[in-house]
Design a protein around this motif. Structure first.
Motif, PDB file in Angstrom:
ATOM      1  N   LYS A  35      43.096  40.056  35.457  1.00 51.33           N
ATOM      2  CA  LYS A  35      44.521  40.418  35.688  1.00 51.33           C
ATOM      3  C   LYS A  35      44.582  41.947  36.409  1.00 51.33           C
ATOM      4  O   LYS A  35      43.854  42.896  35.411  1.00 51.33           O
ATOM      5  N   PRO A  84      51.920  41.260  36.453  1.00 50.39           N
ATOM      6  CA  PRO A  84      49.988  41.676  36.662  1.00 50.39           C
ATOM      7  C   PRO A  84      49.914  40.566  37.895  1.00 50.39           C
ATOM      8  O   PRO A  84      50.236  39.375  37.854  1.00 50.39           O
ATOM      9  N   SER A  86      46.928  38.271  39.531  1.00 48.32           N
ATOM     10  CA  SER A  86      45.109  37.706  39.071  1.00 48.32           C
ATOM     11  C   SER A  86      44.044  38.070  40.787  1.00 48.32           C
ATOM     12  O   SER A  86      44.561  38.630  41.615  1.00 48.32           O
ATOM     13  N   LEU A 419      50.305  34.651  40.066  1.00 48.14           N
ATOM     14  CA  LEU A 419      49.441  34.051  39.636  1.00 48.14           C
ATOM     15  C   LEU A 419      48.776  33.431  41.019  1.00 48.14           C
ATOM     16  O   LEU A 419      47.363  33.352  40.687  1.00 48.14           O
TER      17      LEU A 419
END
Length: 497
Positions: A35, A84, A86, A419
């Motif tokens: 991340k 965060p 990916s 994500l």
């Protein structure tokens, strides 16, 4: 005498899903993507590897390019991407972290802690509604509204659905709609409708608006930022979907409402009507005095201020809760009900919604189990491999299905975007489709799952009006099928034009 089998409560359904989620952690491989987080204070990136170790990287466009992240550095610096994200190609298998009995027992407690903002908001709303109800203003307002709409009660459905759809598509009106149920339920019951009509007008207004987002910062904007494109790309197709989706949904609700108004026994919740009416039907006719006009005006103005604060001032649950607390105190003063009566009424109103708060917390616990079990990224990794290398038409349809599945495990639209979009967006180049199609598939897939997923808001909404989940499924599944057809048609249109 044979005991009648009844459908389980929202709590039981959520605990069943929670246990199933924990079971997944025993059978699905654990894994994670690295991340990337931007630190505004140091003007640098922090990369967190799957094993938990971290390294600091230069906060430059070159760093993003080297990591294969198709974003503009400006999006991080201005705060448009503040979670965060990916990093593509970094998935690693990890040692499994199965969630056992203790984890399952602790998860609802942690879920309540994580959801304390919305839970407190719901409790304060309950208290304010108790005070407004004590003043007699709600009964007086319902009587006045019933006289105005007599013979055209369906306009209540159209008007409410339209306004909430507009809020959903523009600024992501969702959790805030919890406040509307106790107010609008008596209105719809007085109009000759049932609890399903009220849920559908409010919940589906928000769901359709969010599914066909135009400027919703929590879905289409953050998703587009994560894909490295402008959120206006593909907006014309989403607007078309919004119009069709609203018309189909409104027609569906009005058709059902008209049928049960003529024949109340055809209501899906007919056998539950006594309990529902006991909680929401007005008790007596009240005179619509000037004082009650002021009370309802302040209460209505609170919603207007809330919407403005959320959409323009960046408010969240702390500010919204404080707003309604002040509103409740002002209403109590104007009502002249006295300090002791005010406090007792407020606490009693809040107590009525404790069950809703618990449902919200338990729903969050399912996501906690999946996150701690390290299976969310593994599911994403498997699904991303499934859709790579296909023809564009099949690809976009399966991509919507992928996001529909992911929407069950990750109910947060912004969470799913940060994500999954950085992983899925590069796949668009491989099959020759524009990245805005990925964004459309993302909001369509998660939007459809939001109609029914117990990990979202629907169980909390049903708990507000004492309707069981099976009744909602029976009502909504035909509409879900219709909207799914609309979504597929628009995706294919976007790919081929």
């Amino acid at each position: 005498m044979k005991k009648k089998i009844t459908f389980p409560t929202a709590y039981t359904i959520l605990f069943i899903v929670l246990i199933l989620g924990a079971a997944l952690t025993y059978f699905v491989n654990a894994g994670s993507y690295a991340k990337l987080t931007y630190d505004l204070e140091t003007d640098s990136f922090i990369e967190t590897f799957p094993d938990g170790t971290k390294q600091t990287l230069e906060g430059t466009q070159e760093t993003l390019n080297q990591l294969g992240i198709v974003n503009d550095i400006a999006k991080f610096k201005e705060g448009s991407i503040n979670k965060p994200i990916s990093i593509p190609g970094t998935y690693e298998r990890l040692d499994s972290n199965p969630q056992g009995v203790v984890d399952v027992l602790l998860a609802p407690i942690k879920g309540v802690y994580d959801s304390i903002g919305i839970i407190l908001f719901v409790l304060i709303i309950g208290g304010v509604i108790g005070v407004v109800n004590e003043s007699g203003s709600i009964n007086a307002g319902i009587a006045a509204l019933s006289r105005v709409t007599k013979g055209h009660e369906y306009l209540l459905i159209v008007f409410v659905t339209f306004l909430i759809t507009l809020g959903g598509t523009t600024f992501g009106l969702a959790e805030e709609t919890i406040a509307f149920y106790p107010i609008l339920m008596p209105v719809y019951l007085a109009a000759g409708y049932d609890a399903i009509v009220c849920i559908a007008a409010i919940y589906m207004g928000s769901a359709i608006g969010s599914m066909f987002s135009t400027t919703n910062p929590f879905s289409v904007v953050i998703g587009s930022n994560a894909a490295g494109i402008n959120f206006t790309q593909g907006i014309s197709y989403r607007v078309i979907g919004l119009i069709i989706g609203f018309l189909v949904t409104t027609w569906y609700i009005v058709r059902y409402a008209t049928r049960i108004k003529k024949s109340p026994d055809k209501s899906l919740v007919y056998e539950m009507r006594e309990d529902i009416n006991k909680n929401f039907s007005k008790q007596k006719e009240e005179e619509f005095t000037t004082r009650r006009v002021w009370i309802l005006s302040i209460f209505a103005l609170s919603f207007v201020v809330m919407i403005y604060g959320v959409s323009k001032l960046g408010w969240w649950f702390e500010e919204m809760t404080a707003l309604f607390l002040v509103s409740g105190i002002l209403i109590g003063i104007i009502a002249g009900i006295g300090e002791k009566v005010f406090v007792n009424t407020f606490v009693s109103g809040a107590a009525d919604l404790v069950g809703v708060g618990l449902v919200i917390g338990i729903a969050r616990s399912i996501n906690i189990i999946l996150e701690n079990g390290l299976v969310s990224d593994s599911i994403l990794y498997s699904l991303s491999n499934l859709v790579s290398g296909m023809s564009p038409n099949i690809f976009v349809i399966l991509m919507m299905v992928v996001f529909l599945i992911l929407g069950f495990f990750i109910s947060s639209s912004s969470g799913l975007a940060t994500l999954a979009i950085p992983i899925m967006a590069p796949l668009a180049d491989a099959v020759g489709v524009p990245k805005d199609v990925i964004i459309t598939a993302y909001i369509f897939g998660q939007g459809l799952m939001a109609f029914i997923t117990p990990t979202g808001l629907i169980l909390a909404s049903l708990e507000m009006v004492n309707v069981t989940y099976n009744k909602w499924l029976k009502f909504i599944m035909p509409l879900l099928g219709m909207i799914a057809v609309v979504a597929v048609a628009i995706l294919l249109l976007e790919v081929n034009l």
